[in-house]
Design an enzyme around this catalytic site. Sequence first.
Site: not given
Ligand SMILES: *Cc1c(COP(=O)(O)O)cnc(C)c1O
Length: 402
Positions: A61, A114, A186, A211
């Site tokens: 952790r 998101y 992000d 992603k």
């Molecule tokens: C998918 C996504 C998230 C969340 O990510 P997870 O891995 O599904 O928790 C956050 N921001 C953006 C822009 C995303 O496309």
Amino acid sequence: MTIRNDSHGPRTKAVHAGEAPDPATGASAPALHMSSTFVTDQVAGFSAHDLGEDSPFLYARWANPTVTMLERKIAALEGTEDCLCLASGMAAATSIFLTFLSAGDHAVVSDVSYAGVAELARDTLPRFGINVTLVDMSDPAAVAAAIRPETKLVHCESPVNPIGRLTDLAAVAKLAHEAGAIVSCDATFASPFGQNCTALGVDLIMHSVTKYIGGHGDAVGGAVAGSAALIGRMRGESAIHHGAVMSPFNAWLIARGAATLPLRMKAHEENGLAVAEWLETRPGVTKVIYPGLDSHPQRELAKAQMQNTSSMISFQVGDAARGQALGQEMIDKLEVIHYAVSLGHHRSLIFWMETAGLMETSFRLEGAALESYRAYAGDGVFRMSVGLEDAEDIIADLGRVL
Ligand SMILES: *Cc1c(COP(=O)(O)O)cnc(C)c1O
């Protein structure tokens, strides 16, 4: 956790950063260390407060060698001192908010983001006494107007999910820093190669590594890259105390994907542009938003800020009823593209995102903010993540319904 080989190019970093042949076995590929605990030769403290840069592995952790390998790779790609990998992109967003915001603090957050992040900022943070102002981040003047003396964090997303609107990151970072606030972005849609967030002044670069960075649709994960001081605070709070750590197996899969990220992003961009240009020629398509198209409303900003326009396209086909009907037709007729959420995978993905529904559940925009959203999305968009298949095959597949 500073990065060696700073002078190497991005492809070399993607392949090698964080890795080294195993001194015990000579294995060229990185090991998958499925171990929760580690035998130590030191009698040391066991608290987040005892964690230092040179701490040995103690418990997973805190840190696990396979996760550390991925963290070093992503830090090298972003040009930051350190990186923290977490269980998901949402865990990464939660980690930023809960590490740097306390009761009485104020955060400025993009009014479109998101959906999970939008809901977390709007619904959860106020429960902890954190005040949030949601702002259209494509307008730096709106960001300036929203900043208060108690603003500690400005959180943006560029390009923004699901409409491809951009934030002038250098302008927003400057405003935030003048006010003594941290800036997080992000950058999931852009990947580390879409824009140089570090050079633009972003302090914390967040990715859903589910992603583009993982890139193969097989593992969920999140990452935040930044200075050793900021990431150290996050590791103490989010990893060790909140516990949202990444599994070593996911780190191993995602690192394997990350090795080819520079090559994949080139191919994603090429395919993205080919599909976007084709969509613009279809009579049934009323608007296409892609940062690589001259028709993008912020094309000049895209040219100035983005080195790779990635492969996220939003397009409109008319009113919501038409979108719904076409979504069903896609489910029935597409042979190559998967009708599914998520993005950044080698497989092309498409999903219908209706404006009215998203306003109710996630964004709740009104007035000028809603108008700005609708200027990009109308009654709804198909959000398409263009994959790595042959562009002709992707286009032929779309041609079955468009
Ligand atoms: C998918 C996504 C998230 C969340 O990510 P997870 O891995 O599904 O928790 C956050 N921001 C953006 C822009 C995303 O496309």
